[in-house]
Design a protein around this motif. Structure first.
Motif, PDB file in Angstrom:
ATOM      1  N   GLN A 115      -1.347   0.289  -0.969  1.00  0.00           N
ATOM      2  CA  GLN A 115      -1.635   0.678   0.409  1.00  0.00           C
ATOM      3  C   GLN A 115      -2.197   2.097   0.482  1.00  0.00           C
ATOM      4  OE1 GLN A 115       2.153  -0.811   2.424  1.00  0.00           O
ATOM      5  NE2 GLN A 115       0.539  -1.145   3.922  1.00  0.00           N
ATOM      6  N   VAL A 116      -1.707   3.004  -0.342  1.00  0.00           N
ATOM      7  CA  VAL A 116      -2.245   4.364  -0.358  1.00  0.00           C
ATOM      8  C   VAL A 116      -3.711   4.317  -0.792  1.00  0.00           C
ATOM      9  CG1 VAL A 116      -2.120   6.629  -1.477  1.00  0.00           C
ATOM     10  CG2 VAL A 116      -0.018   5.496  -0.710  1.00  0.00           C
ATOM     11  N   SER A 117      -4.017   3.566  -1.827  1.00  0.00           N
ATOM     12  CA  SER A 117      -5.414   3.441  -2.274  1.00  0.00           C
ATOM     13  C   SER A 117      -6.301   2.871  -1.181  1.00  0.00           C
ATOM     14  CB  SER A 117      -5.502   2.544  -3.511  1.00  0.00           C
ATOM     15  OG  SER A 117      -4.950   3.184  -4.621  1.00  0.00           O
ATOM     16  N   LEU A 118      -5.792   1.849  -0.493  1.00  0.00           N
ATOM     17  CA  LEU A 118      -6.564   1.264   0.612  1.00  0.00           C
ATOM     18  C   LEU A 118      -6.768   2.276   1.733  1.00  0.00           C
ATOM     19  CD1 LEU A 118      -4.952  -2.283   0.838  1.00  0.00           C
ATOM     20  CD2 LEU A 118      -7.358  -1.786   0.334  1.00  0.00           C
ATOM     21  N   ALA A 119      -5.703   2.992   2.097  1.00  0.00           N
ATOM     22  CA  ALA A 119      -5.777   3.955   3.193  1.00  0.00           C
ATOM     23  C   ALA A 119      -6.788   5.057   2.909  1.00  0.00           C
ATOM     24  CB  ALA A 119      -4.397   4.559   3.454  1.00  0.00           C
TER      25      ALA A 119
ATOM     26  N   LEU B  31      -1.547  -7.325   4.989  1.00  0.00           N
ATOM     27  CA  LEU B  31      -2.720  -6.452   4.932  1.00  0.00           C
ATOM     28  C   LEU B  31      -3.950  -7.074   5.570  1.00  0.00           C
ATOM     29  CD1 LEU B  31      -2.431  -5.011   1.325  1.00  0.00           C
ATOM     30  CD2 LEU B  31      -1.866  -3.875   3.482  1.00  0.00           C
ATOM     31  N   GLY B  32      -3.930  -8.375   5.774  1.00  0.00           N
ATOM     32  CA  GLY B  32      -5.083  -9.050   6.360  1.00  0.00           C
ATOM     33  C   GLY B  32      -6.146  -9.355   5.325  1.00  0.00           C
ATOM     34  N   ASN B  33      -7.178 -10.044   5.760  1.00  0.00           N
ATOM     35  CA  ASN B  33      -8.260 -10.448   4.854  1.00  0.00           C
ATOM     36  C   ASN B  33      -9.507  -9.588   4.985  1.00  0.00           C
ATOM     37  OD1 ASN B  33      -6.853 -12.655   3.718  1.00  0.00           O
ATOM     38  ND2 ASN B  33      -7.280 -13.866   5.544  1.00  0.00           N
ATOM     39  N   ASP B  34      -9.623  -8.889   6.087  1.00  0.00           N
ATOM     40  CA  ASP B  34     -10.785  -8.058   6.343  1.00  0.00           C
ATOM     41  C   ASP B  34     -10.565  -6.664   5.746  1.00  0.00           C
ATOM     42  OD1 ASP B  34     -13.241  -7.215   7.722  1.00  0.00           O
ATOM     43  OD2 ASP B  34     -11.859  -6.082   9.010  1.00  0.00           O
ATOM     44  N   PRO B  35     -11.482  -6.183   4.905  1.00  0.00           N
ATOM     45  CA  PRO B  35     -11.292  -4.872   4.274  1.00  0.00           C
ATOM     46  C   PRO B  35     -11.078  -3.727   5.277  1.00  0.00           C
ATOM     47  CG  PRO B  35     -13.068  -6.037   3.190  1.00  0.00           C
ATOM     48  CD  PRO B  35     -12.679  -6.850   4.396  1.00  0.00           C
ATOM     49  N   ALA B  36     -11.798  -3.747   6.384  1.00  0.00           N
ATOM     50  CA  ALA B  36     -11.627  -2.692   7.385  1.00  0.00           C
ATOM     51  C   ALA B  36     -10.238  -2.772   8.012  1.00  0.00           C
ATOM     52  CB  ALA B  36     -12.712  -2.792   8.456  1.00  0.00           C
ATOM     53  N   GLN B  37      -9.786  -3.986   8.279  1.00  0.00           N
ATOM     54  CA  GLN B  37      -8.449  -4.170   8.849  1.00  0.00           C
ATOM     55  C   GLN B  37      -7.385  -3.727   7.842  1.00  0.00           C
ATOM     56  OE1 GLN B  37      -7.293  -8.257   9.381  1.00  0.00           O
ATOM     57  NE2 GLN B  37      -5.485  -7.737  10.578  1.00  0.00           N
ATOM     58  N   SER B  38      -7.566  -4.091   6.586  1.00  0.00           N
ATOM     59  CA  SER B  38      -6.613  -3.693   5.540  1.00  0.00           C
ATOM     60  C   SER B  38      -6.528  -2.174   5.436  1.00  0.00           C
ATOM     61  CB  SER B  38      -7.033  -4.270   4.194  1.00  0.00           C
ATOM     62  OG  SER B  38      -7.053  -5.668   4.236  1.00  0.00           O
ATOM     63  N   ARG B  39      -7.681  -1.527   5.483  1.00  0.00           N
ATOM     64  CA  ARG B  39      -7.718  -0.063   5.390  1.00  0.00           C
ATOM     65  C   ARG B  39      -6.998   0.558   6.592  1.00  0.00           C
ATOM     66  NH1 ARG B  39     -12.797   0.536   5.385  1.00  0.00           N
ATOM     67  NH2 ARG B  39     -12.990   0.053   3.191  1.00  0.00           N
ATOM     68  N   GLU B  40      -7.261   0.025   7.777  1.00  0.00           N
ATOM     69  CA  GLU B  40      -6.642   0.586   8.980  1.00  0.00           C
ATOM     70  C   GLU B  40      -5.129   0.360   8.983  1.00  0.00           C
ATOM     71  OE1 GLU B  40      -6.504   2.997  11.997  1.00  0.00           O
ATOM     72  OE2 GLU B  40      -8.321   2.597  10.853  1.00  0.00           O
ATOM     73  N   LEU B  41      -4.673  -0.823   8.598  1.00  0.00           N
ATOM     74  CA  LEU B  41      -3.238  -1.093   8.523  1.00  0.00           C
ATOM     75  C   LEU B  41      -2.568  -0.191   7.487  1.00  0.00           C
ATOM     76  CD1 LEU B  41      -3.212  -4.984   8.799  1.00  0.00           C
ATOM     77  CD2 LEU B  41      -2.287  -3.365  10.469  1.00  0.00           C
ATOM     78  N   SER B  42      -3.245   0.031   6.377  1.00  0.00           N
ATOM     79  CA  SER B  42      -2.701   0.905   5.339  1.00  0.00           C
ATOM     80  C   SER B  42      -2.654   2.352   5.818  1.00  0.00           C
ATOM     81  CB  SER B  42      -3.524   0.792   4.060  1.00  0.00           C
ATOM     82  OG  SER B  42      -3.380  -0.514   3.524  1.00  0.00           O
ATOM     83  N   ARG B  43      -3.658   2.768   6.575  1.00  0.00           N
ATOM     84  CA  ARG B  43      -3.635   4.127   7.142  1.00  0.00           C
ATOM     85  C   ARG B  43      -2.470   4.282   8.115  1.00  0.00           C
ATOM     86  NH1 ARG B  43     -10.160   4.823   8.028  1.00  0.00           N
ATOM     87  NH2 ARG B  43     -10.580   5.404   5.873  1.00  0.00           N
ATOM     88  N   MET B  44      -2.218   3.234   8.896  1.00  0.00           N
ATOM     89  CA  MET B  44      -1.082   3.269   9.809  1.00  0.00           C
ATOM     90  C   MET B  44       0.227   3.418   9.034  1.00  0.00           C
ATOM     91  SD  MET B  44      -1.133   0.768  13.155  1.00  0.00           S
ATOM     92  CE  MET B  44      -0.749  -0.623  12.184  1.00  0.00           C
ATOM     93  N   SER B  45       0.361   2.663   7.954  1.00  0.00           N
ATOM     94  CA  SER B  45       1.561   2.775   7.117  1.00  0.00           C
ATOM     95  C   SER B  45       1.715   4.189   6.582  1.00  0.00           C
ATOM     96  CB  SER B  45       1.508   1.790   5.947  1.00  0.00           C
ATOM     97  OG  SER B  45       1.608   0.470   6.401  1.00  0.00           O
ATOM     98  N   LEU B  46       0.626   4.756   6.106  1.00  0.00           N
ATOM     99  CA  LEU B  46       0.658   6.114   5.570  1.00  0.00           C
ATOM    100  C   LEU B  46       1.100   7.117   6.643  1.00  0.00           C
ATOM    101  CD1 LEU B  46      -0.005   7.133   2.731  1.00  0.00           C
ATOM    102  CD2 LEU B  46      -2.304   7.647   3.530  1.00  0.00           C
ATOM    103  N   ALA B  47       0.599   6.946   7.857  1.00  0.00           N
ATOM    104  CA  ALA B  47       0.982   7.842   8.959  1.00  0.00           C
ATOM    105  C   ALA B  47       2.469   7.691   9.293  1.00  0.00           C
ATOM    106  CB  ALA B  47       0.130   7.552  10.196  1.00  0.00           C
ATOM    107  N   ILE B  48       2.954   6.460   9.275  1.00  0.00           N
ATOM    108  CA  ILE B  48       4.379   6.212   9.561  1.00  0.00           C
ATOM    109  C   ILE B  48       5.247   6.807   8.467  1.00  0.00           C
ATOM    110  CG2 ILE B  48       6.128   4.404   9.771  1.00  0.00           C
ATOM    111  CD1 ILE B  48       3.905   2.730  11.203  1.00  0.00           C
ATOM    112  N   TRP B  49       4.841   6.629   7.200  1.00  0.00           N
ATOM    113  CA  TRP B  49       5.606   7.219   6.090  1.00  0.00           C
ATOM    114  C   TRP B  49       5.631   8.737   6.219  1.00  0.00           C
ATOM    115  CZ3 TRP B  49       2.455   4.073   2.017  1.00  0.00           C
ATOM    116  CH2 TRP B  49       2.875   2.741   2.024  1.00  0.00           C
ATOM    117  N   ASN B  50       4.479   9.307   6.568  1.00  0.00           N
ATOM    118  CA  ASN B  50       4.397  10.756   6.734  1.00  0.00           C
ATOM    119  C   ASN B  50       5.359  11.220   7.828  1.00  0.00           C
ATOM    120  OD1 ASN B  50       3.378  13.417   6.421  1.00  0.00           O
ATOM    121  ND2 ASN B  50       2.037  13.073   8.184  1.00  0.00           N
ATOM    122  N   GLU B  51       5.338  10.552   8.955  1.00  0.00           N
ATOM    123  CA  GLU B  51       6.240  10.925  10.048  1.00  0.00           C
ATOM    124  C   GLU B  51       7.695  10.713   9.635  1.00  0.00           C
ATOM    125  OE1 GLU B  51       7.403  12.506  13.633  1.00  0.00           O
ATOM    126  OE2 GLU B  51       5.426  12.549  12.702  1.00  0.00           O
ATOM    127  N   GLY B  52       7.965   9.627   8.921  1.00  0.00           N
ATOM    128  CA  GLY B  52       9.319   9.348   8.464  1.00  0.00           C
ATOM    129  C   GLY B  52       9.851  10.387   7.490  1.00  0.00           C
TER     130      GLY B  52
END
Length: 140
Positions: free
Chosen positions: A110-114, A34-55
């Motif tokens: 990750q959902v909470s972060l996203a 998830l990284g150490n930067d809150p913005a990076q963590s949020r963006e990575l979590s959003r990416m995961s959410l998008a991938i799960w949605n597509e999956g």
């Protein structure tokens, strides 16, 4: 000698790391993703959410996503079974269910972060989860 931190036990050369040490390493790895930067963590979590949605709609994407989950699931399952056989993890837990709960807990984070639902201090969240897991499943 191996290095020692507050969350890991010292491992002597030639000795095997404990299940607790391995479990700590899994937790560190999961949070490191998830990284150490809150913005990076949020963006990575959003990416995961998008991938799960597509999956959820695309079988090819689902197969790739589930392949990653199977690797994570199988390796954690092997570790928990090893811990139960060695008496390090309480035998009252079904290891497959325990792995599903651990993965679901991380996915929920990750959902909470996203969604930006709550401002999260990831280091504190990580420490809290690790204490809960270790205090709940390890034989001490």
């Amino acid at each position: 000698m191996g290095t020692s931190t507050s969350s890991t036990k010292r491992v002597r050369p030639g000795s095997q790391p404990t299940v607790e040490t391995k479990l700590t390493a899994y937790g560190e790895f999961a949070f490191q993703r998830l990284g150490n930067d809150p913005a990076q963590s949020r963006e990575l979590s959003r990416m995961s959410l998008a991938i799960w949605n597509e999956g959820s709609r695309n079988e090819e994407v689902r197969d790739v996503v589930m392949g990653g989950y199977r690797l994570w699931f199988d390796s954690l399952l092997e570790l928990l079974r090893e811990g139960q056989q060695g008496g390090e993890i309480r035998s009252e837990f079904d290891p497959e269910t325990l792995v599903m709960v651990l993965i679901a807990m991380f996915d929920g984070l990750q959902v909470s972060l996203a969604l930006g639902a709550h401002p999260l201090h990831l280091q504190l969240v990580k420490e809290t989860i690790m204490k809960m897991v270790k205090g709940g499943i390890l034989n001490k």
